[in-house]
Design a protein around this motif. Sequence first.
Motif, short mmCIF file in Angstrom:
data_model
loop_
_atom_site.label_atom_id
_atom_site.label_comp_id
_atom_site.label_asym_id
_atom_site.label_seq_id
_atom_site.Cartn_x
_atom_site.Cartn_y
_atom_site.Cartn_z
N PRO A 144 8.30 -82.70 42.81
CA PRO A 144 9.14 -82.05 41.80
C PRO A 144 8.38 -80.88 41.18
N VAL A 145 9.06 -79.75 41.10
CA VAL A 145 8.47 -78.54 40.50
C VAL A 145 9.50 -77.91 39.56
N LEU A 146 9.02 -76.94 38.83
CA LEU A 146 9.90 -76.12 38.00
C LEU A 146 9.69 -74.68 38.45
N TRP A 147 10.77 -74.04 38.89
CA TRP A 147 10.75 -72.61 39.21
C TRP A 147 10.78 -71.88 37.87
N CYS A 148 9.87 -70.95 37.66
CA CYS A 148 9.70 -70.32 36.35
C CYS A 148 10.16 -68.87 36.34
N TRP A 149 10.89 -68.53 35.31
CA TRP A 149 11.22 -67.13 35.03
C TRP A 149 10.76 -66.84 33.61
N LEU A 150 9.95 -65.78 33.47
CA LEU A 150 9.43 -65.37 32.19
C LEU A 150 9.98 -63.99 31.86
N GLU A 151 10.41 -63.81 30.63
CA GLU A 151 10.91 -62.51 30.18
C GLU A 151 9.99 -61.40 30.69
N GLY A 152 10.58 -60.38 31.28
CA GLY A 152 9.83 -59.28 31.86
C GLY A 152 9.73 -59.38 33.37
N ASP A 153 9.92 -60.59 33.91
CA ASP A 153 9.90 -60.75 35.37
C ASP A 153 11.21 -60.24 35.96
N ASP A 154 11.12 -59.59 37.10
CA ASP A 154 12.33 -59.14 37.80
C ASP A 154 13.01 -60.29 38.53
N ASP A 155 12.22 -61.26 38.93
CA ASP A 155 12.72 -62.35 39.76
C ASP A 155 11.87 -63.59 39.47
N ILE A 156 12.26 -64.71 40.04
CA ILE A 156 11.43 -65.91 39.94
C ILE A 156 10.31 -65.77 40.95
N GLY A 157 9.11 -65.66 40.47
CA GLY A 157 7.96 -65.50 41.35
C GLY A 157 6.90 -66.57 41.14
N TRP A 158 7.21 -67.54 40.30
CA TRP A 158 6.25 -68.57 39.93
C TRP A 158 6.89 -69.95 39.94
N TYR A 159 6.06 -70.96 40.09
CA TYR A 159 6.49 -72.35 39.95
C TYR A 159 5.30 -73.14 39.44
N HIS A 160 5.57 -74.34 38.97
CA HIS A 160 4.49 -75.27 38.66
C HIS A 160 5.00 -76.68 38.85
N ARG A 161 4.08 -77.57 39.15
CA ARG A 161 4.45 -78.97 39.23
C ARG A 161 4.93 -79.43 37.86
N VAL A 162 5.83 -80.35 37.84
CA VAL A 162 6.39 -80.85 36.59
C VAL A 162 5.30 -81.42 35.70
N ASP A 163 4.32 -82.07 36.28
CA ASP A 163 3.28 -82.73 35.50
C ASP A 163 2.13 -81.79 35.09
N CYS A 164 2.18 -80.52 35.49
CA CYS A 164 1.09 -79.59 35.17
C CYS A 164 1.46 -78.58 34.09
N GLY A 165 2.73 -78.35 33.87
CA GLY A 165 3.15 -77.40 32.84
C GLY A 165 2.79 -75.96 33.18
N PHE A 166 2.99 -75.10 32.19
CA PHE A 166 2.81 -73.67 32.36
C PHE A 166 1.41 -73.31 32.87
N ALA A 167 0.41 -74.05 32.42
CA ALA A 167 -0.97 -73.77 32.82
C ALA A 167 -1.17 -73.95 34.33
N GLY A 168 -0.31 -74.70 34.97
CA GLY A 168 -0.41 -74.94 36.42
C GLY A 168 0.44 -74.00 37.25
N ARG A 169 0.90 -72.91 36.65
CA ARG A 169 1.77 -71.98 37.39
C ARG A 169 1.04 -71.39 38.60
N ARG A 170 1.81 -71.27 39.68
CA ARG A 170 1.32 -70.67 40.92
C ARG A 170 2.39 -69.69 41.43
N ARG A 171 1.95 -68.70 42.17
CA ARG A 171 2.91 -67.78 42.80
C ARG A 171 3.69 -68.51 43.87
N VAL A 172 4.94 -68.14 43.99
CA VAL A 172 5.81 -68.73 45.02
C VAL A 172 5.28 -68.34 46.38
#
Length: 117
Positions: free
Chosen positions: A89-117
Motif C-alpha cells: 500500500p502506498v500513497l501517490w502524492c501531489w504537492l502544491e506547485g507540482d505539475d503532476d503526481i511524481g512522488w509516492y510513499h509507503r503508507v507506513d513511512c509518511g511524507f519523509a519516505g517520499r520517493r520519485r515515481v
Amino acid sequence: MFTLAQARHLVATLRPRLDELIVLRADLAELRADLAEPGALSPLGGLAEIKGLEARIFGVLEELSGHDIQVKGFAPLLLDFPGERAGRPVLWCWLEGDDDIGWYHRVDCGFAGRRRV
C-alpha cells in the motif's frame, strides 16, 4: 484505491478546483490579516466575506474527500491518493506547485519516505 494513472487523471480533472482552493486560501489569509486590528478595513470585505471564503474552502475540501482523496496539508496543499505499488500500500502524492503526481510513499513511512515515481 487508485492506480497512478487514475490519480494523475483525477489531479488533471480537478486542477481548476485545486487552483481555486489556493486562491481562496490566499484571499482568506489576506482578509484575516487586514482585519486583525479593531476597526480595520480590507478591500476584500469583512466578516461576511470571511465566512463566505471559509464556506467555499470547506466545499472544495468536501469535494476532494468525496473522491477519496486525502488532504494532508492545507498550506501548502498536499494531497494523497491511496494506491498500491509492488504489492505494497502506498500513497501517490501531489504537492502544491507540482505539475503532476511524481512522488509516492509507503503508507507506513509518511511524507519523509517520499520517493520519485
